[in-house]
Write a protein that holds these residues in place. Structure first.
Motif, PDB file in Angstrom:
ATOM      1  N   VAL A   1       0.849  -1.181   0.000  1.00  0.00           N
ATOM      2  CA  VAL A   1       0.000   0.000   0.000  1.00  0.00           C
ATOM      3  C   VAL A   1       0.885   1.232   0.000  1.00  0.00           C
ATOM      4  CG1 VAL A   1      -1.699   1.301   1.341  1.00  0.00           C
ATOM      5  CG2 VAL A   1      -1.822  -1.190   1.263  1.00  0.00           C
ATOM      6  N   ALA A   2       0.520   2.196  -0.818  1.00  0.00           N
ATOM      7  CA  ALA A   2       1.208   3.484  -0.827  1.00  0.00           C
ATOM      8  C   ALA A   2       0.201   4.559  -0.423  1.00  0.00           C
ATOM      9  CB  ALA A   2       1.762   3.787  -2.218  1.00  0.00           C
ATOM     10  N   GLN A   3       0.673   5.528   0.311  1.00  0.00           N
ATOM     11  CA  GLN A   3      -0.205   6.617   0.738  1.00  0.00           C
ATOM     12  C   GLN A   3       0.285   7.899   0.092  1.00  0.00           C
ATOM     13  OE1 GLN A   3      -0.895   6.882   4.936  1.00  0.00           O
ATOM     14  NE2 GLN A   3      -1.441   9.040   4.824  1.00  0.00           N
ATOM     15  N   VAL A   4      -0.650   8.646  -0.477  1.00  0.00           N
ATOM     16  CA  VAL A   4      -0.324   9.905  -1.136  1.00  0.00           C
ATOM     17  C   VAL A   4      -1.236  10.982  -0.561  1.00  0.00           C
ATOM     18  CG1 VAL A   4      -0.189  11.098  -3.353  1.00  0.00           C
ATOM     19  CG2 VAL A   4       0.220   8.647  -3.257  1.00  0.00           C
ATOM     20  N   GLU A   5      -0.669  12.133  -0.273  1.00  0.00           N
ATOM     21  CA  GLU A   5      -1.470  13.246   0.228  1.00  0.00           C
ATOM     22  C   GLU A   5      -1.528  14.344  -0.825  1.00  0.00           C
ATOM     23  OE1 GLU A   5      -0.295  14.599   4.101  1.00  0.00           O
ATOM     24  OE2 GLU A   5      -0.131  12.542   4.861  1.00  0.00           O
TER      25      GLU A   5
ATOM     26  N   SER B   1     -10.412   7.615  -7.907  1.00  0.00           N
ATOM     27  CA  SER B   1      -9.098   8.231  -7.674  1.00  0.00           C
ATOM     28  C   SER B   1      -8.004   7.187  -7.462  1.00  0.00           C
ATOM     29  CB  SER B   1      -9.159   9.186  -6.480  1.00  0.00           C
ATOM     30  OG  SER B   1      -9.588   8.498  -5.318  1.00  0.00           O
ATOM     31  N   ILE B   2      -8.320   6.066  -6.827  1.00  0.00           N
ATOM     32  CA  ILE B   2      -7.316   5.028  -6.597  1.00  0.00           C
ATOM     33  C   ILE B   2      -6.894   4.412  -7.926  1.00  0.00           C
ATOM     34  CG2 ILE B   2      -6.852   2.811  -5.482  1.00  0.00           C
ATOM     35  CD1 ILE B   2      -7.141   5.195  -3.528  1.00  0.00           C
TER      36      ILE B   2
ATOM     37  N   LYS C   1      -3.095   4.840  -9.421  1.00  0.00           N
ATOM     38  CA  LYS C   1      -2.326   3.610  -9.657  1.00  0.00           C
ATOM     39  C   LYS C   1      -1.914   3.502 -11.117  1.00  0.00           C
ATOM     40  CE  LYS C   1      -2.297  -1.381  -9.184  1.00  0.00           C
ATOM     41  NZ  LYS C   1      -2.988  -2.581  -8.687  1.00  0.00           N
TER      42      LYS C   1
END
Length: 87
Positions: free
Chosen positions: A36-40, A60-61, A65
């Motif tokens: 899992v990657a988290q982006v703000e 959006s995911i 991706k």
């Protein structure tokens, strides 16, 4: 803090046995194991992201991706000798 293991209860010893008696096991993982990657995003960036998502009919995911994977493929094509990185 000591590095000594905590003493086992009788119930733990009965259920799990003695770790010294454990043997290694081989596990195979399916292709769907991932990370899992988290982006703000700030508010202005979210406005742009959601507008683009509507144009592509993606959530959006899915959009993030796909865009990330397309960019990664471009970079790897430019430098095919670069090792794969895991982060």
């Amino acid at each position: 803090m000591s590095g000594d293991p905590l003493p086992k209860t009788d119930a733990e010893r009965e259920e799990y046995g003695d770790p010294k008696d454990w043997e290694p096991i081989d596990l195979e993982f399916g292709q769907d194991v991932g990370g899992v990657a988290q982006v703000e995003f700030d508010l202005a960036e979210l406005d742009i992201l959601f507008a683009a998502c509507q144009l592509t009919d993606e959530n959006s995911i899915q959009f993030v991706k796909r865009a990330a994977m397309e960019r990664a493929a471009e970079l790897l094509q430019e430098q095919p000798a670069a090792p794969a990185a895991s982060a």
